[in-house]
Design a protein around this motif. Structure first.
Motif, short mmCIF file in Angstrom:
data_model
loop_
_atom_site.label_atom_id
_atom_site.label_comp_id
_atom_site.label_asym_id
_atom_site.label_seq_id
_atom_site.Cartn_x
_atom_site.Cartn_y
_atom_site.Cartn_z
N ASP A 182 87.25 -33.60 -1.58
CA ASP A 182 87.86 -32.26 -1.51
C ASP A 182 87.73 -31.64 -0.12
O ASP A 182 88.29 -30.58 0.13
N TYR A 183 87.00 -32.29 0.77
CA TYR A 183 86.74 -31.73 2.10
C TYR A 183 87.42 -32.56 3.19
O TYR A 183 86.85 -32.80 4.26
N VAL A 184 88.66 -32.94 2.91
CA VAL A 184 89.49 -33.69 3.86
C VAL A 184 90.88 -33.09 3.83
O VAL A 184 91.53 -33.08 2.77
N ARG A 185 91.36 -32.54 4.97
CA ARG A 185 92.66 -31.89 5.02
C ARG A 185 93.34 -32.18 6.36
O ARG A 185 92.72 -32.75 7.26
N THR B 135 81.51 -33.18 6.76
CA THR B 135 80.53 -34.21 6.45
C THR B 135 79.14 -33.60 6.40
O THR B 135 78.81 -32.71 7.18
N THR B 136 78.35 -34.08 5.47
CA THR B 136 76.94 -33.70 5.38
C THR B 136 76.10 -34.95 5.61
O THR B 136 75.99 -35.80 4.73
N ALA C 168 79.04 -25.88 2.54
CA ALA C 168 79.61 -26.72 1.48
C ALA C 168 78.87 -26.55 0.17
O ALA C 168 77.65 -26.40 0.15
N ASP C 169 79.63 -26.60 -0.90
CA ASP C 169 79.09 -26.58 -2.27
C ASP C 169 79.93 -27.58 -3.06
O ASP C 169 80.84 -27.22 -3.77
N TYR C 170 79.62 -28.88 -2.88
CA TYR C 170 80.44 -29.93 -3.46
C TYR C 170 80.51 -29.84 -4.98
O TYR C 170 81.53 -30.21 -5.58
N ALA C 171 79.47 -29.37 -5.62
CA ALA C 171 79.45 -29.25 -7.07
C ALA C 171 80.03 -27.92 -7.56
O ALA C 171 80.14 -27.69 -8.75
N GLY D 96 71.00 -29.82 -1.02
CA GLY D 96 71.41 -28.44 -0.73
C GLY D 96 72.90 -28.22 -0.87
O GLY D 96 73.34 -27.14 -1.29
N THR D 97 73.71 -29.22 -0.52
CA THR D 97 75.16 -29.08 -0.61
C THR D 97 75.72 -29.49 -1.96
O THR D 97 76.93 -29.39 -2.18
#
Length: 200
Positions: free
Chosen positions: A151-154, A143-144, A102-105, A32-33
């Motif tokens: 890209d999801y670390v800040r 996290t999923t 989230a939409d990692y792609a 899904g993500t």
């Protein structure tokens, strides 16, 4: 292409990462993500085996104490969904965000700012946690079900409280170079079950 079921993907991930807790349901969330694409022509989810093997090769298993910077604050992410929040300073203009999750792609093709706002707010967080996270420049990561995309670390540098629902927008900037190098092409890290946002 060899399509494998979510149960088969779960078994492959458990073997690759030395885990026992990755279930077909967790794999469904990974699809899904956008961690994996659904290649099925039917209602049953199927994933390309080569994609699974590529993901496991690019992903390292870590524990929270191994990160080069502390503290860590995690937010749990599911698939991207429409969830517009108007800008209180400009209610007739562009919203603060258009989606959540989230939409990692980046299959939805959102601009970078909207992708960031889709996961950095709005979270239920105590005032004490906000103060500590900002003061210590905590690392914020999404996290999923254990998967962490680079890209999801800040870094948390500030916060805005949504007074209506007691939720917070995190103000962030890119993570330090040492953290980006540590995350590399992706991590797998188990986190505490329960709250959708919490210290790691």
């Amino acid at each position: 292409m060899v399509g494998v079921s979510t149960a088969q993907v779960a078994s492959l991930l458990n073997s690759a990462f030395g885990k026992q807790n990755i279930t077909p349901e967790k794999v469904w969330h990974l699809v899904g993500t956008g961690v994996f694409a659904d290649v099925s022509q039917t209602r049953s989810v199927r994933v390309d085996l080569d994609e699974v093997l590529a993901m496991t090769a690019a992903t390292r298993v870590v524990t929270p104490d191994q990160w080069p910077h502390q503290p860590l604050f995690r937010v749990s992410l599911t698939k991207l969904r429409p969830n517009a929040i108007p800008d209180p300073k400009n209610p007739n203009g562009a919203p603060l965000r258009t989606h959540a999750g989230a939409d990692y792609a980046n299959a939805h093709g959102l601009p970078a700012l909207m992708r960031e706002r889709a996961w950095t707010g709005v979270w239920e967080v105590s005032d004490a946690t906000i103060e500590q996270a900002v003061e210590k420049r905590a690392i914020l990561f999404g996290t999923t079900k254990g998967y962490i995309h680079p890209d999801y670390v800040r870094t948390i540098v500030g916060a805005h409280r949504d007074k209506n629902v007691r939720r917070v927008w995190w103000e962030t900037e890119p993570a330090p170079a040492s953290v980006r190098a540590f995350v590399g092409t992706g991590l797998w890290m188990d986190v505490q079950a329960g709250r959708e946002s919490h210290w790691a």
